[in-house]
Design an enzyme around this catalytic site. Sequence first.
Site, short mmCIF file in Angstrom:
data_model
loop_
_atom_site.label_atom_id
_atom_site.label_comp_id
_atom_site.label_asym_id
_atom_site.label_seq_id
_atom_site.Cartn_x
_atom_site.Cartn_y
_atom_site.Cartn_z
N ASP A 71 0.82 -1.21 0.00
CA ASP A 71 0.00 0.00 0.00
C ASP A 71 0.86 1.26 0.00
O ASP A 71 0.43 2.31 -0.49
CB ASP A 71 -0.94 0.02 1.21
CG ASP A 71 -2.06 -1.01 1.10
OD1 ASP A 71 -2.32 -1.48 -0.03
OD2 ASP A 71 -2.66 -1.34 2.14
N VAL B 232 7.95 -3.61 11.49
CA VAL B 232 8.77 -3.57 12.70
C VAL B 232 8.17 -4.37 13.85
O VAL B 232 8.83 -4.57 14.87
CB VAL B 232 9.04 -2.11 13.16
CG1 VAL B 232 9.82 -1.36 12.12
CG2 VAL B 232 7.74 -1.40 13.53
N TYR C 108 0.33 6.91 23.12
CA TYR C 108 1.39 7.47 22.29
C TYR C 108 2.43 8.19 23.15
O TYR C 108 3.64 7.99 22.99
CB TYR C 108 0.80 8.43 21.27
CG TYR C 108 1.83 9.09 20.38
CD1 TYR C 108 2.38 8.40 19.29
CD2 TYR C 108 2.26 10.39 20.63
CE1 TYR C 108 3.33 9.00 18.48
CE2 TYR C 108 3.21 10.99 19.81
CZ TYR C 108 3.75 10.29 18.74
OH TYR C 108 4.69 10.89 17.94
#
Length: 258
Positions: A41, A67, A161
């Site tokens: 993609d 990853v 995050y």
Amino acid sequence: MTSPARPVCLITGAATGIGAACARTFASHGWDVGICTLDDDTRAAAESVASECTALGARAEVVLLNVTSDDSCHAAAATMHERFGRTDALVNCAGTTRFIPHADLDALPESEFARTYDVNLTGTFRMIRACRDLLRESGRGAVVNLSSIAGTAGLGSSVAYAASKGAVSTLTLSLARALAPHIRVNAIAPGYVSGGLPSRVLDGEQLKAVEEKYLVTQALPRLLEVTEVAALAYFLVAGAPGITGEVIRMDNGLHLYA
């Protein structure tokens, strides 16, 4: 006379944003580059970046990389060895986030914590481990991790995050110590970056609102550009042999008011 081998940098998350800017910056300074991208993609975007780097005189290799897979990380390192015979620097730009209000604890499931940590933190560790031998053999091995001001100020798109980026900063310190003296490890902690990760997860109106907020909450009323972060990454790799174990804030003075 044989010309000296060009240095080589492997960059994760290099199809777009900061990673793509890093690839172009290193290529413009005479480095060959490995341009890591997640899947088909994003492959077209990565190929476009590779073409730009080739036009700058670099050899460029697009490397498929997930990853979250240790096998994929080791395969990427093996590809670099086969293609270039060396890797002198690793810049870890691969990252993920979802925007979740910090106060809405019920909107942040454990699965989102696990997903965010797997990419942002453990993925960074996996790549450093996979490239460790190549970096050591280089004689000039250097790693730059992308942390965030979110990790030091508890700001950003979500609590997950912010926590993951704080952990990336700590990982940087630990590995700078563990991999010395053969490999230097540093991190950059940017604030909001125009063209960075938020631009790929927010729609136009949401992105505009976020940018307007940062313009009035920073000491400097401007937006960071991906090229500025890339320039600092290049300096840490190529121009700072005495710097290791540092996490450098680059946030237009946002931390002064956070």
